[in-house]
Each structure stands twice: as C-alpha cells, then as structure tokens.
Scaffold this motif. Structure first.
Motif, PDB file in Angstrom:
ATOM      1  N   VAL A   1       0.865  -1.185   0.000  1.00 62.20           N
ATOM      2  CA  VAL A   1       0.000   0.000   0.000  1.00 62.20           C
ATOM      3  C   VAL A   1       0.904   1.239   0.000  1.00 62.20           C
ATOM      4  O   VAL A   1       1.829   1.319   0.812  1.00 62.20           O
ATOM      5  N   ILE A   2       0.624   2.158  -0.881  1.00 66.38           N
ATOM      6  CA  ILE A   2       1.444   3.382  -0.966  1.00 66.38           C
ATOM      7  C   ILE A   2       1.475   4.101   0.378  1.00 66.38           C
ATOM      8  O   ILE A   2       0.427   4.328   0.992  1.00 66.38           O
ATOM      9  N   GLY A   3       2.671   4.443   0.812  1.00 67.43           N
ATOM     10  CA  GLY A   3       2.814   5.244   2.031  1.00 67.43           C
ATOM     11  C   GLY A   3       2.743   4.448   3.321  1.00 67.43           C
ATOM     12  O   GLY A   3       2.818   5.015   4.403  1.00 67.43           O
ATOM     13  N   GLN A   4       2.618   3.124   3.203  1.00 66.39           N
ATOM     14  CA  GLN A   4       2.461   2.361   4.445  1.00 66.39           C
ATOM     15  C   GLN A   4       3.772   2.135   5.184  1.00 66.39           C
ATOM     16  O   GLN A   4       3.797   2.047   6.402  1.00 66.39           O
TER      17      GLN A   4
ATOM     18  N   ARG B   1       6.789   3.659  -0.648  1.00 65.79           N
ATOM     19  CA  ARG B   1       6.492   5.070  -0.917  1.00 65.79           C
ATOM     20  C   ARG B   1       6.100   5.200  -2.385  1.00 65.79           C
ATOM     21  O   ARG B   1       6.469   4.373  -3.206  1.00 65.79           O
ATOM     22  N   ARG B   2       5.387   6.280  -2.685  1.00 64.87           N
ATOM     23  CA  ARG B   2       4.967   6.470  -4.071  1.00 64.87           C
ATOM     24  C   ARG B   2       6.165   6.468  -5.025  1.00 64.87           C
ATOM     25  O   ARG B   2       6.093   5.972  -6.135  1.00 64.87           O
TER      26      ARG B   2
ATOM     27  N   SER C   1      -3.551  -0.483  -3.982  1.00 65.92           N
ATOM     28  CA  SER C   1      -3.248   0.913  -4.322  1.00 65.92           C
ATOM     29  C   SER C   1      -3.237   1.138  -5.829  1.00 65.92           C
ATOM     30  O   SER C   1      -2.775   2.170  -6.301  1.00 65.92           O
TER      31      SER C   1
ATOM     32  N   LEU D   1      -3.907   4.392  -7.769  1.00 63.76           N
ATOM     33  CA  LEU D   1      -2.991   5.529  -7.624  1.00 63.76           C
ATOM     34  C   LEU D   1      -1.690   5.290  -8.387  1.00 63.76           C
ATOM     35  O   LEU D   1      -0.777   6.096  -8.327  1.00 63.76           O
TER      36      LEU D   1
ATOM     37  N   ASP E   1      -7.661   2.292  -3.922  1.00 61.96           N
ATOM     38  CA  ASP E   1      -6.762   3.457  -3.909  1.00 61.96           C
ATOM     39  C   ASP E   1      -6.290   3.722  -2.473  1.00 61.96           C
ATOM     40  O   ASP E   1      -6.241   4.857  -2.025  1.00 61.96           O
TER      41      ASP E   1
ATOM     42  N   ASN F   1      -4.019   4.331   0.690  1.00 59.47           N
ATOM     43  CA  ASN F   1      -2.851   5.203   0.707  1.00 59.47           C
ATOM     44  C   ASN F   1      -2.564   5.582   2.157  1.00 59.47           C
ATOM     45  O   ASN F   1      -3.494   5.884   2.898  1.00 59.47           O
TER      46      ASN F   1
END
Ligand code: SF4
Length: 330
Positions: free
Chosen positions: A111-114, A120-121, A142, A145, A164, A166
């Motif tokens: 998951v982005i940002g987890q 990270r993105r 995710s 995104l 999505d 995040n």
C-alpha cells in the motif's frame, strides 16, 4: 490476504509464494524459547494460504539473500533491514518463478505510504523496474494511484474494481477484511523479520566487525536469535542460554563450538565463538558461573569441552554484575 481475495474475486487463479531468508521471526524462535510457548507456533504463510484456499510455494533463498543483506544498493532502514533491496529481490524471484511456471502476473499487498522505505509512491516504481517485473506487478490495494499495468490494459483484471488505499492508517484495510470475513490476520506492523530489530542488528554488526568481513553462514544468523551474547574481547564472544529451551537449542551446536557449563551447580550451557587462550576460558567460565545457580558461591566448577580436545574443569569464582562491563553485552 486482501490482495489475494480482491484478485480471486475477479475470477483469477492465485497461488502464494513465500521466501525463507533465515531472518524470519515467527515459528522457529517461538518454538525455541520457553517463555514464548504460549504463542501460536504457526507458520503464518502456510496458515494464510490455508485460509485463502490457495497453494503455497515456500522458496529457500538463504544463499542468494546474503548479497541483499551485505550489499544493499539502496542502503538500510533504521536497523540492518535493507527493505527496498529486499522487496526488489523478492519481486524479482517471484517474477522469475511466475514466468517459469506459466503464470501471467504478480500481485503484492503493498500500500502506498504504508512503510517509510519500500512502500512510498516514489519507491514502488523502483521495485517494479529493478525486479524486472515492470508492468506485470500489480498492487491491487493501491492500483488506482499507480500507472496502469499489463493485466489491467489487457482486461485480465478490472482496474475499476481495484483500490486506492494510501498512507499509514489501516482503517480501509480492516474494513475490507471484515467485508471478506477475514477476522484473524497478522497484527498490523508486527515485526516478522529480525533485521528490523535493533538488538539483533547490533549482534549482526558485531559479528561482522569481529570477523573483519561482512559474511555470514546460516548457523551464525540462527545463533544471533538465541541467548545472551557477551564479548569480553575482540577475539571471542560467549553465547549463554537464558532458559531451558535455549539450552536445548545450543546443545545442537556442541560439536561445532567450544562449550562450557557448571557441574557443581545448575546453570546454563554456553558456546564460545572465536579463539580463546586459557585466561579467556577462565573469563568465560566465570561468566557462565555468574548466570547459574552458583552465582553467589565462592567457587563453581565449570567443565569446558573444546572440539577434538579432552574436557577440562576449572574452579572459578563467579563474576559479579559489577565485574561485567556493560560494553561486553552485545
Ligand atoms: S522487513 Fe525484512 S523481509 Fe520485510 S522488506 Fe524489510 S528486510 Fe525484507
């Protein structure tokens, strides 16, 4: 579990792949320590596969993984965890395996940002690129995104039915788990890898420094999980069992290491890793005496067995806590 359920829900056949690096926390360590006996001794990967009703392939990567730990090109996290290189390595292995076995794409539960390093993105595309999986790597949680992947373009899966998610919060994941009726799952952010553990990393760094190189063998990394480690001098360290379960585990190494234990009093088994002279053996014996029932006795008999040598017994006075410098503890 969520990523699998989402993709299964689109009619895709999914199988699991689990890599054994030697640094995994669960199962093994819980099985050694007596105090951990109440913890469930399940292999989470197998358990998860069973819950999902999918086949699981467990792949031993101990040898190949060494290069990831020793030379991570993206560096380490807060301890000796090379998360970004590790993810890239695992996705690469998964991609190779998938191609060899006629699968079409890979999914992960990222998951982005987890996570601060590998999720990270800006680092998620690095994993897709460096692993060689490119657009055959799908992160269903995710996906909306992230750039469109091959399976989405080809219509093998429906992008609109992906997510999505995040950020560090896990509320949407927990809600989705409820929807899928998944009530038992690994604790969010529960450490599953010893490389993220500060104490373990300190022991690994000490091992590398003492040996003058950054190599390790499987037994080395297993022994770092067990016992008190004290280094009275650069040339050797003493590994002392902390309880019965560890005692039994260390017994398995008696043929490889000089080992010692008190015979006049009950006490732990200890291994010596490194080269020792007689004075060092005396220090090690005094340490072993300190951690046994004879800690307050004037004299404790300690038997020392070196590989291919006759056992000898030293009568020693246990070290007091004040005699043990704090920097001996690794
Ligand atoms: S925590 Fe351990 S297993 Fe997980 S990505 Fe980082 S180094 Fe790899």
């Amino acid at each position: 579990m969520l990523a699998t359920r989402v993709i299964q829900g689109q009619g895709v056949h999914v199988e699991g792949i689990n890599f054994f690096t030697g640094f995994c926390v669960e199962g093994h360590t819980h099985a050694i320590r007596r105090q951990d006996q109440k913890k469930q001794k399940r292999n989470n990967a197998l358990w998860v596969a069973e819950q999902l009703g999918i086949k699981l392939h467990i792949v031993d990567v101990i040898e190949e993984y060494k290069d990831v730990v020793i030379n991570p090109k993206h560096g380490y996290g807060s301890n000796l965890n090379p998360c970004l290189d590790c993810k890239g390595f695992m996705v690469k292995k998964a991609h190779e395996w998938a191609m060899e076995h006629d699968f079409d794409f890979i999914i992960t539960g990222e998951v982005i940002g987890q996570r601060p390093m590998s999720q990270r993105r800006d680092t998620m595309p690095v994993i897709a690129r460096e692993s060689g999986a490119h657009d055959r790597l799908v992160r269903p949680l995710s996906a909306k995104l992230l750039p469109q992947t091959l399976p989405e373009r080809e219509g093998w899966i429906d992008r609109d039915a992906l997510f999505d998610f995040n950020g560090r919060g896990r509320r949407p994941q927990i809600a989705l788990a409820k929807q899928f009726e998944l009530h038992d799952y690994a604790q969010p952010a529960g450490g599953c890898c010893f490389l993220t553990d500060a104490q373990y990393s300190a022991k690994l760094a000490d091992l590398w420094q003492a040996r003058g190189n950054r190599e390790y063998e499987f037994d080395d990394i297993m022994l770092l999980k067990v016992g008190r480690h004290l280094r009275p001098s650069e040339g050797y360290k003493v590994i002392i069992a902390r309880e019965e379960g560890e005692n039994r585990f260390l017994e398995g190494y008696r043929k490889q290491f000089t080992h010692l234990f008190a015979t006049s009093h009950a006490g732990p088994l200890a291994l010596i890793d490194g080269v020792t002279g007689l004075e060092d053996l005396r220090v090690a014996a005094r340490l072993v005496a300190r951690f046994g029932k004879g800690r307050d006795a004037e004299s404790v008999a300690v038997e020392i067995h070196a590989p291919s040598a006759e056992p000898k017994t030293l009568e020693v006075c246990p070290l007091s806590d004040a005699d043990i410098p704090q920097d001996w503890y690794i």
